[in-house]
Scaffold this motif. Structure first.
Motif, PDB file in Angstrom:
ATOM      1  N   PHE A  16      -1.616   7.262   4.096  1.00  0.00           N
ATOM      2  CA  PHE A  16      -1.544   5.803   3.921  1.00  0.00           C
ATOM      3  C   PHE A  16      -0.624   5.087   4.953  1.00  0.00           C
ATOM      4  CE2 PHE A  16       1.708   7.979   1.559  1.00  0.00           C
ATOM      5  CZ  PHE A  16       2.933   7.312   1.646  1.00  0.00           C
ATOM      6  N   ARG A  17      -0.112   5.745   5.662  1.00  0.00           N
ATOM      7  CA  ARG A  17       1.003   5.036   6.721  1.00  0.00           C
ATOM      8  C   ARG A  17       0.190   4.643   7.568  1.00  0.00           C
ATOM      9  NH1 ARG A  17       3.338   9.925   4.291  1.00  0.00           N
ATOM     10  NH2 ARG A  17       5.684   9.729   3.568  1.00  0.00           N
ATOM     11  N   LEU A  18      -0.428   3.657   7.288  1.00  0.00           N
ATOM     12  CA  LEU A  18      -1.245   2.804   8.538  1.00  0.00           C
ATOM     13  C   LEU A  18      -0.488   2.136   9.531  1.00  0.00           C
ATOM     14  CD1 LEU A  18      -4.041   1.470   6.041  1.00  0.00           C
ATOM     15  CD2 LEU A  18      -4.050   3.430   7.241  1.00  0.00           C
ATOM     16  N   PRO A  19      -0.488   2.483  10.807  1.00  0.00           N
ATOM     17  CA  PRO A  19       0.446   1.531  11.600  1.00  0.00           C
ATOM     18  C   PRO A  19      -0.182   0.247  12.218  1.00  0.00           C
ATOM     19  CG  PRO A  19      -1.475   3.086  12.765  1.00  0.00           C
ATOM     20  CD  PRO A  19      -1.408   3.447  11.280  1.00  0.00           C
ATOM     21  N   LYS A  20       0.766  -0.674  12.050  1.00  0.00           N
ATOM     22  CA  LYS A  20       0.432  -2.108  11.988  1.00  0.00           C
ATOM     23  C   LYS A  20      -0.469  -2.269  13.339  1.00  0.00           C
ATOM     24  CE  LYS A  20       4.916  -3.826  10.487  1.00  0.00           C
ATOM     25  NZ  LYS A  20       6.129  -4.524  10.820  1.00  0.00           N
ATOM     26  N   ILE A  21      -1.241  -3.409  13.050  1.00  0.00           N
ATOM     27  CA  ILE A  21      -2.120  -3.858  14.226  1.00  0.00           C
ATOM     28  C   ILE A  21      -1.960  -5.177  14.596  1.00  0.00           C
ATOM     29  CG2 ILE A  21      -4.705  -4.476  14.738  1.00  0.00           C
ATOM     30  CD1 ILE A  21      -5.523  -2.675  12.466  1.00  0.00           C
ATOM     31  N   VAL A  48       0.949  -1.195  -0.027  1.00  0.00           N
ATOM     32  CA  VAL A  48       0.023   0.044   0.099  1.00  0.00           C
ATOM     33  C   VAL A  48       0.922   1.305   0.074  1.00  0.00           C
ATOM     34  CG1 VAL A  48      -1.708   1.431   1.419  1.00  0.00           C
ATOM     35  CG2 VAL A  48      -1.881  -1.356   1.160  1.00  0.00           C
ATOM     36  N   ALA A  49       1.969   1.371   0.827  1.00  0.00           N
ATOM     37  CA  ALA A  49       2.958   2.477   0.918  1.00  0.00           C
ATOM     38  C   ALA A  49       3.495   2.635  -0.512  1.00  0.00           C
ATOM     39  CB  ALA A  49       3.729   2.236   2.064  1.00  0.00           C
ATOM     40  N   ASP A  50       3.806   1.365  -1.067  1.00  0.00           N
ATOM     41  CA  ASP A  50       4.434   1.663  -2.328  1.00  0.00           C
ATOM     42  C   ASP A  50       3.452   2.098  -3.464  1.00  0.00           C
ATOM     43  OD1 ASP A  50       6.394   0.916  -4.690  1.00  0.00           O
ATOM     44  OD2 ASP A  50       4.908  -0.798  -5.065  1.00  0.00           O
ATOM     45  N   TYR A  51       2.420   1.721  -3.546  1.00  0.00           N
ATOM     46  CA  TYR A  51       1.435   2.181  -4.304  1.00  0.00           C
ATOM     47  C   TYR A  51       1.312   3.814  -4.356  1.00  0.00           C
ATOM     48  CZ  TYR A  51      -3.143   3.372  -6.455  1.00  0.00           C
ATOM     49  OH  TYR A  51      -4.279   3.850  -7.334  1.00  0.00           O
ATOM     50  N   PHE A  52       1.119   4.502  -3.018  1.00  0.00           N
ATOM     51  CA  PHE A  52       0.932   5.791  -2.950  1.00  0.00           C
ATOM     52  C   PHE A  52       2.138   6.458  -3.187  1.00  0.00           C
ATOM     53  CE2 PHE A  52      -2.905   4.276  -0.570  1.00  0.00           C
ATOM     54  CZ  PHE A  52      -3.862   5.335  -1.180  1.00  0.00           C
ATOM     55  N   LEU A  53       3.233   5.989  -2.927  1.00  0.00           N
ATOM     56  CA  LEU A  53       4.391   6.695  -3.328  1.00  0.00           C
ATOM     57  C   LEU A  53       4.996   6.757  -4.674  1.00  0.00           C
ATOM     58  CD1 LEU A  53       6.712   5.474  -0.137  1.00  0.00           C
ATOM     59  CD2 LEU A  53       5.672   7.742  -0.495  1.00  0.00           C
ATOM     60  N   ARG A  54       4.742   5.908  -5.268  1.00  0.00           N
ATOM     61  CA  ARG A  54       5.156   5.801  -6.694  1.00  0.00           C
ATOM     62  C   ARG A  54       3.699   6.049  -7.706  1.00  0.00           C
ATOM     63  NH1 ARG A  54       7.064   0.688  -9.308  1.00  0.00           N
ATOM     64  NH2 ARG A  54       5.629  -0.502  -7.892  1.00  0.00           N
ATOM     65  N   LYS A  55       2.499   6.153  -7.000  1.00  0.00           N
ATOM     66  CA  LYS A  55       1.009   6.673  -7.981  1.00  0.00           C
ATOM     67  C   LYS A  55       1.479   8.219  -7.830  1.00  0.00           C
ATOM     68  CE  LYS A  55      -2.892   6.593  -9.432  1.00  0.00           C
ATOM     69  NZ  LYS A  55      -3.087   6.214 -10.778  1.00  0.00           N
ATOM     70  N   ARG A  56       1.943   8.800  -6.806  1.00  0.00           N
ATOM     71  CA  ARG A  56       2.070  10.392  -6.809  1.00  0.00           C
ATOM     72  C   ARG A  56       3.177  10.572  -8.082  1.00  0.00           C
ATOM     73  NH1 ARG A  56       2.720  11.989  -0.494  1.00  0.00           N
ATOM     74  NH2 ARG A  56       0.641  11.309   0.242  1.00  0.00           N
ATOM     75  N   VAL A  57       4.190   9.981  -7.960  1.00  0.00           N
ATOM     76  CA  VAL A  57       5.512  10.158  -9.111  1.00  0.00           C
ATOM     77  C   VAL A  57       4.845  10.105 -10.606  1.00  0.00           C
ATOM     78  CG1 VAL A  57       7.427   9.389 -10.171  1.00  0.00           C
ATOM     79  CG2 VAL A  57       6.945   9.553  -7.616  1.00  0.00           C
ATOM     80  N   LEU A  58       3.682   8.983 -10.594  1.00  0.00           N
ATOM     81  CA  LEU A  58       3.323   8.589 -12.065  1.00  0.00           C
ATOM     82  C   LEU A  58       2.163   9.808 -12.481  1.00  0.00           C
ATOM     83  CD1 LEU A  58       3.211   6.609 -14.393  1.00  0.00           C
ATOM     84  CD2 LEU A  58       1.350   5.373 -13.148  1.00  0.00           C
ATOM     85  N   VAL A  59       1.398   9.894 -11.712  1.00  0.00           N
ATOM     86  CA  VAL A  59       0.400  11.158 -11.843  1.00  0.00           C
ATOM     87  C   VAL A  59       1.183  12.384 -12.204  1.00  0.00           C
ATOM     88  CG1 VAL A  59      -1.553  12.441 -10.565  1.00  0.00           C
ATOM     89  CG2 VAL A  59      -1.482   9.995 -10.261  1.00  0.00           C
TER      90      VAL A  59
END
Length: 512
Positions: free
Chosen positions: A316-321, A274-285
């Motif tokens: 998107f930085r969800l803490p672990k449960i 999930v973290a990878d998606y949001f970080l690279r998604k910003r770059v791609l957009v």
């Protein structure tokens, strides 16, 4: 309280019954122009909208129940049960939606490939910015026909397929986030329940949902890697042909920063995918927006600018449960009564052997036949087991540590028991500590899989290991011990795991 829950249940039933009627009025639109006449496709979209309506209805009722739960703590058990049932319903709806999305995506993919222009790239760019007629400009960047003209067939097919996968990727993320919120609620409920039955049901639900989120994260990772690789290649190819070196360099710098951020976050959030998606998604957009601006595709640039703003606002930085399984071991001290606690109607119960956890008891005696209550001098509580040899073993008490059991053993001797013996069950495995070999069994805590121990872990060891030695064996193995009581070692393991859940840690048996 019961009337409130009943009214909410009736309200939910009414909402679910009304949903099929409302589905007939859903104004669904084809996600791809050209599929409007495909009745199967449009029917699937309406069904997806129906399921979304049902999910929203259930979620509203759950929120009402949670409000009632806060206002009426005495109804905790009834409200919690109702909430759990409704969350199971949400779980079923989301699974059904996932299956629908797969069918919708298949139809879209087949349509895109069937209608793809089969001609090869026809226009050479050579650094000249193209002039695209306004009549051919569309809001979705990839669907502007200019891309089909400038990219090789296979590359444009991959670009179109990547665009069609964007919505499934978003769906994976949304379902992950929704499940994550449910996991948080389950964790809170699990920590609060008082009975083993409720706890086990909640824990099973938690593990199932956790597994589902792992599947969603894996699906997201595979889908997102395909999207990013193909889009990044296509845009890079075109920007290079257009001579847009500054745009390419800026994109490479942003991607490098995103990869550094991801490396720093790895293992720190609920999901690396999930973290990878949001970080690279910003770059791609940002790259897509730059392409749109270079080509003067104003509507597409505006649309991408809105997406960029939405991404920037997402946390998107969800803490672990982390939920440790609770073991409802029933500990009991030992008392002595003049009035017998057991009778023909209330006989001595069979000793419970727990599948997990550690519990010490006192073995009062082993007999060839069943014994009368008077044999045990008023000790309470009592329990029995028939061993593999058919002999009757009688026990008293239940203790969390060896020290507690030893102290009660002394008391029992003063009450006339000749040879009370301390025994222990660890994860269902029985040992008679009084009859073990003369070489005493000891325990040690082993930590592996790391080159060095974090400072927080060292602090826990210093505070709770009671001066026991910490030593290093090999490159990635640390040992703490020895302990003569397994329960004490397990307590240290729990404390270290809480300080750093990523460590591989266990209790090992050894000889002193």
């Amino acid at each position: 309280m019961k009337m409130n829950i009943r009214r909410l249940g009736l309200a939910l039933a009414a909402l679910l019954l009304a949903a099929p009627l409302a589905a007939q009025q859903f104004d669904v639109k084809a996600r791809i122009a050209g599929l409007e006449q495909n009745e199967t496709y449009m029917s699937l979209l309406r069904e997806d909208a129906l399921l979304q309506s049902r999910e929203d209805s259930v979620l509203r009722v759950v929120e009402q129940l949670r409000l009632r739960l806060r206002e009426d703590p005495e109804g905790h058990q009834a409200y919690s049960r109702e909430i759990l049932d409704l969350e199971n319903r949400i779980f079923e709806i989301r699974n059904a939606k996932g299956q629908l999305i797969d069918r919708i995506n298949t139809i879209e993919q087949e349509w895109v490939l069937a209608n793809l222009d089969s001609g090869a790239a026809s226009t050479s760019l050579h650094g000249t910015l193209p002039e695209i007629p306004d009549s051919l400009k569309v809001r979705n960047l990839v669907y502007n026909p200019w891309f089909a003209e400038q990219l090789p067939v296979a590359d444009y097919a991959a670009l179109r397929r990547s665009q069609e996968l964007e919505m499934p990727a978003v769906d994976f993320v949304n379902r992950y986030f929704a499940n994550y919120e449910t996991l948080k609620q389950l964790a809170e409920m699990y920590a609060a329940v008082q009975t083993e039955t409720e706890a086990q049901e909640l824990y099973d639900r938690y593990k199932t949902l956790q597994g589902l989120n792992r599947v969603l994260a894996d699906s997201l990772a595979g889908t997102w890697n395909y999207i990013f690789d193909n889009k990044n290649y296509a845009y890079g190819y075109l920007l290079d042909k257009l001579g847009q070196e500054p745009v390419l360099s800026r994109g490479e710098e942003e991607l490098s920063k995103a990869q550094q951020q991801l490396a720093a976050l790895r293992g720190e959030t609920a999901s690396d995918a999930v973290a990878d998606y949001f970080l690279r998604k910003r770059v791609l957009v940002d790259c897509e927006q730059a392409v749109a601006e270079v080509l003067s595709l104003d509507e597409a640039a505006d649309s991408l600018r809105g997406v960029s703003e939405q991404l920037a606002a997402m946390d998107f930085r969800l803490p672990k449960i982390e939920v440790a399984e609770r073991y409802f071991l029933q500990y009991d001290s030992v008392i002595f009564t003049k009035t017998p606690k057991y009778s023909y109607q209330n006989p001595i119960p069979e000793c419970r052997v727990y599948e997990h956890g550690t519990i010490y008891r006192i073995l009062l005696g082993t007999f060839n036949t069943k014994r009368a209550v008077s044999t045990f001098r008023g000790a309470y509580p009592l329990s029995y087991l028939v061993n593999d040899e058919g002999k009757w073993c009688y026990y008293t008490g239940g203790f969390a540590t060896r020290e507690e059991a030893d102290s009660v053993q002394v008391v029992l001797k003063k009450h006339g028991f000749l040879r009370p013996e301390v025994v222990v069950w660890n994860d269902g495995v029985y040992r008679n500590l009084a009859r073990e070999d003369e070489t005493p069994v000891a325990y040690r805590v082993e930590i592996s899989g790391t080159d060095d121990l974090p400072e927080a872990v060292r602090q826990v060891i210093a505070e709770q290991a009671d001066g026991r030695e910490l030593s290093r064996v090999g490159q990635q193995l640390f040992i703490i011990g020895a302990f003569d009581d397994r329960a004490v070692a397990e307590s240290l393991v729990a404390a270290i795991s809480q300080a750093d859940p990523s460590l591989e840690i266990k209790v090992a048996e050894t000889s002193e």
